[in-house]
Design an enzyme around this catalytic site. Structure first.
Site, PDB file in Angstrom:
ATOM      1  N   GLN A 131      13.095  44.465 -64.946  1.00 26.30           N
ATOM      2  CA  GLN A 131      14.207  45.420 -64.992  1.00 26.30           C
ATOM      3  C   GLN A 131      14.817  45.504 -63.598  1.00 26.30           C
ATOM      4  OE1 GLN A 131      12.885  49.287 -64.555  1.00 26.30           O
ATOM      5  NE2 GLN A 131      14.481  50.298 -65.733  1.00 26.30           N
ATOM      6  N   SER A 134      16.673  49.506 -59.645  1.00 26.70           N
ATOM      7  CA  SER A 134      16.637  50.215 -58.358  1.00 26.70           C
ATOM      8  C   SER A 134      17.136  49.347 -57.210  1.00 26.70           C
ATOM      9  CB  SER A 134      15.212  50.650 -58.043  1.00 26.70           C
ATOM     10  OG  SER A 134      14.817  51.658 -58.921  1.00 26.70           O
ATOM     11  N   SER A 166       9.227  45.278 -60.607  1.00 29.12           N
ATOM     12  CA  SER A 166       7.875  44.884 -61.035  1.00 29.12           C
ATOM     13  C   SER A 166       7.941  43.562 -61.769  1.00 29.12           C
ATOM     14  CB  SER A 166       7.286  45.940 -61.970  1.00 29.12           C
ATOM     15  OG  SER A 166       7.098  47.139 -61.274  1.00 29.12           O
ATOM     16  N   GLU A 249      11.807  53.738 -71.227  1.00 30.29           N
ATOM     17  CA  GLU A 249      10.806  53.660 -70.165  1.00 30.29           C
ATOM     18  C   GLU A 249       9.923  54.895 -70.213  1.00 30.29           C
ATOM     19  OE1 GLU A 249      12.351  53.500 -66.147  1.00 30.29           O
ATOM     20  OE2 GLU A 249      10.416  52.762 -65.425  1.00 30.29           O
ATOM     21  N   GLU A 378      10.028  64.640 -59.540  1.00 31.80           N
ATOM     22  CA  GLU A 378      11.138  65.577 -59.329  1.00 31.80           C
ATOM     23  C   GLU A 378      12.312  65.273 -60.255  1.00 31.80           C
ATOM     24  OE1 GLU A 378       9.395  63.954 -56.980  1.00 31.80           O
ATOM     25  OE2 GLU A 378       8.284  65.671 -56.184  1.00 31.80           O
TER      26      GLU A 378
END
Lengths: 409, 377
Positions: A131, A134, A166, A249, A378
């Site tokens: 994926q 990020s 990953s 996810e 968070e």
């Protein structure tokens, strides 16, 4: 309410048990597990072999169409399979991202020919997915990503950098979100693509994690060419496609280290002593185990509740965020507590000396990552507060201005 | 497999929520808290007319035989409004104890009057400060005469009869004691609980009738307490839901530093954590509800998990509700403290969190066979 299987479910469970018993080893009876998430050639071969075995028996895509090798069975059968597989030590990690996150988006947005090309090979474990979301400038604030995709006829030219990817080094395919229009607001200028990870123009560099392992990477794109046929969804609608992926996810848990779990802690507490008796008989230890047991049990049962809704045709809701939020922190706390029970000896990070093949030491160093990957604690709390409790969104000063006018630094 | 309540149960829930929203406002709770009324008697009578007490009682004894799922749904709604009625004493405990340990004659004599709400029963187990267990019980029965003291006994002053746990020749026995009249020295105990009276009973050569089943009643009582723990967990979850809604709604309506209080991450994250506790507790309670209706061997474990989890969720939700309200949450006039008081009342009632965590561990440690691992959740 009925937690018992229907006759069809019971028959399916029996069949699954037969399959697992014949093809896998029960947890606790297998050799040392690979807790670090690092995958070498041997682990990769074992994972591919297991996925192929699963697919051949029809358990790789239980809810998916038969033409892809699926069973077209209700979601509850997927739950039953997962309940049974969980009792076995099987190497599934390398496929979690592809099967759990990327493929649902592919199936939802790709045309039938592309799905026919990509889905069966992923189910059989022949092709691995990563994926590509990020970036250094876009983690929790994913929509701040800067990787550019510029149109050139029937192709898109990609330049930029991804991070925390990953399994990129093992992957055949990637799901990429890139910026196609920097002149509109940040969520409006994104588009999702499927990337052939073996093409020139892609450079993959491993990241050395604090745990010592390297399972994720930096991925650099230099004039990478992607055919327009590999675009998922409309141009500029990439945020919506990304949300499908992210919701899945959180449903599947992504690449999360969930060990040590409650049964690992119980195993440890049977081995260790506190004073003159097994740790599991010590009052204070029992309080901690009981508290974690009800949490892990609660999360497991919440997932079954979600899947009940799913099997009735409802969408998985944002309440799924609680599973990852709770489990990641809990694994970290259990690892920490397990070490504490070992006292000074807990320092030994040596499989000859540390109990349970040094699971607790490994997890001590690996679990901080689980609270970050797949949405930080968070961000997950924000999602629960905003999407479930309907509390006001955070103030976002960059939301309604063109992306290329947002201050950076 | 199905992890949701049935359509009928969900309809019952909606009916109960509407009815209680109308009849059991915080004013009704405050009548009891402020000592003006021992319980909400008219509410109790209306609940009886609607057949709530009878819901899970077998038809043979004047009940509706709807099963425990219906009772769980009612419990959750009673928990939402802190209903000041002796429902748990009379139904989860007294009725269940008589059903489990009573002779057929005793069941026919007593249970129909509990089912129609004309009589109130309670169970007297605790003997003051500290854990009460089979080894500590000091109340003694000899030749159907009781000596000893019990406190706190919930709804003791309004109950018509009590099932008293006492030591006797057979181990532990459950004894029926009629409370109307002056044979039992009973007095009111002040408590911090908002919606139930507690009392102290002193038995001095008090006549009592042993429930009919021969032998030690302790294991039977444990099973009754496990079942009551699951029903109480639903009351607790009802309370957690209301605390979370109260805090959320207050934060959305309150403006501070020029914006809604609910827009601050400190508040959002706090309430997200409460939501997590709620869902964990709800899932454990659902599993308990299923165990209750199935008589499964997992019932004691499911009960302990439901209880530990619901107690923790209510503790957190009720204290953070006050905190989210700030100063006004600490006033007598705001209702936050009613829930804070009730959370601890329910947490202590059947034994505290430490007690139940140990009980859970006892059940968890036992089944470690491969077969249990194969079948267990």
């Amino acid at each position: 309410m009925d937690f018992n299987d229907t006759p069809e479910e019971a028959a399916f469970r029996l069949e699954v048990r037969g399959f697992l018993k014949a093809n896998a080893a029960l947890k606790g009876t297998a050799g040392p597990a690979n807790f670090r998430g690092e995958i070498g050639a041997a682990e990769l071969a074992a994972a591919k072999a297991w996925q192929a075995t699963k697919a051949a028996a029809g358990y790789a895509g239980i809810t998916l169409p038969k033409r892809w090798g699926g069973r077209e069975a209700p979601a509850i059968m997927q739950v039953i399979y997962a309940q049974e597989e969980e009792k076995y030590s099987v190497p599934t990690g390398v496929f979690d991202i592809g099967l759990g996150m990327c493929l649902p988006s592919v199936i939802h947005y790709a045309d039938p020919e592309l799905s026919d090309r990509l889905v069966p090979s992923a189910l059989r474990g022949e092709e691995i997915w990563c994926q590509l979301f990020s970036e250094p400038a876009g983690g929790s604030d994913l929509a701040a990503l800067r990787t550019r995709a510029e149109r050139a006829g029937d192709e898109w030219i990609i330049n930029g950098q991804k991070i925390w990817t990953s399994g990129a080094h093992l992957s055949d395919w990637g799901l990429l979100v890139a910026r196609t229009d920097p002149t509109v607001s940040k969520h409006a200028g994104l588009t999702v693509f499927i990337v052939d990870m073996k093409l020139p123009g892609i450079e993959i560099r491993p990241i050395h994690q604090m745990s010592g392992a390297s399972h994720f990477n930096e991925v650099f794109f230099t004039n990478l060419k992607i055919p327009d046929a590999y675009r998922l969804g409309e141009v500029g609608k990439g945020w919506r496609v990304s949300l499908t992926t992210l919701m899945n996810e959180r449903l599947t848990g992504g690449f999360i280290i969930r060990r040590p779990d409650i049964s690992d802690l119980v195993d440890l507490c049977r081995l260790l002593t506190v004073g003159d008796r097994p740790a599991i008989k010590a009052d204070g230890v029992r309080q901690r185990i009981a508290a974690w047991y009800v949490r892990s049990q609660g999360i497991k049962l919440t997932q079954f509740r979600t899947l009940t809704a799913l099997s009735r045709g409802k969408e998985p809701g944002p309440e799924n965020s609680i599973g990852k939020l709770v489990n990641a922190s809990m694994a970290q706390e259990i690892a920490d507590y397990g070490l504490d029970l070992m006292d000074a000896g807990g320092l030994a990070m040596d499989p000859e000396l540390a109990p349970l093949n040094m699971l607790f030491q490994e997890a001590f160093l690996a679990t901080p990552g689980s609270r970050i990957a797949g949405g930080t604690d968070e961000i997950l709390r924000n999602i629960i507060a905003e999407r479930v409790l309907e509390m006001p969104a955070d103030i976002r000063v960059d939301k309604n201005i063109p992306f290329n006018q947002i201050p950076t630094g | 497999m199905n992890f949701e309540f049935s359509e009928e149960s969900l309809m019952l829930r909606d009916q109960a929520r509407n009815f209680l929203g109308d009849r059991c406002s915080p004013k009704v709770v405050r009548q009891v808290l402020e000592g003006n009324q021992p319980y909400a008697e008219s509410l109790w009578r209306e609940m009886a007319e609607m057949g709530w007490m009878a819901a899970a009682i077998p038809e043979e004894f004047g009940g509706a035989g709807l099963g425990y799922e219906a009772l769980c749904v009612i419990a959750q709604e009673l928990g939402r409004v802190l209903a000041p009625v002796p429902f748990s004493s009379s139904i989860y405990l007294a009725s269940e104890a008589i059903l489990a340990a009573g002779s057929n004659e005793q069941r026919h004599a007593l249970i129909p009057s509990l089912a129609d709400g004309s009589k109130i029963g309670t169970v007297a187990l605790a003997e003051g400060i500290g854990e009460t267990n089979a080894d500590t019980i000091a109340t003694v029965a000899h030749n159907s005469v009781l000596n000893g003291a019990k406190w706190p006994v919930q709804d003791g002053l309004i109950a018509d009869f009590a099932i008293v746990v006492a030591r006797d020749e057979q181990g532990i026995g459950l004894y029926l004691v009629h409370l109307k009249g002056d044979k039992v020295d009973s007095s009111s105990i002040s408590t911090f609980g908002p919606s139930h009276g507690q009392s102290k009973f002193v038995f001095n050569k008090t006549e009592a009738e042993r429930l009919g089943r021969v032998g030690d009643h302790w294991p039977i009582l444990q099973s009754v307490i496990d079942r009551a723990a699951i029903l109480t967990a639903f009351e607790q979850i009802g309370g957690v839901e209301v605390c979370l809604d109260m805090a959320r709604d207050y934060a959305k309506g309150r403006t501070v530093f020029g914006r809604p209080l609910a827009s601050f991450q400190a508040i959002k994250h706090k309430l997200a954590d409460v939501f997590v506790e709620l869902e964990i507790a709800r899932s454990n309670a659902y599993y308990g509800a299923w165990a209750l209706s199935q008589e499964t061997s997992y019932l004691p474990r499911a009960a302990a998990a439901a209880r530990v989890s619901a107690t923790e969720a209510y503790r957190i939700a009720s204290k953070e509700n006050i905190q989210t309200h700030g100063g006004v949450g600490f006033t007598w006039e705001f209702d936050c403290h009613l829930y804070y008081r009730h959370a601890k009342t329910l947490a202590l009632r059947l034994g505290g969190a430490r007690f139940w965590m140990n009980r859970l561990m006892d059940h968890l440690e036992a089944p470690t066979s491969a077969e249990e691992r194969m079948n267990g959740f």
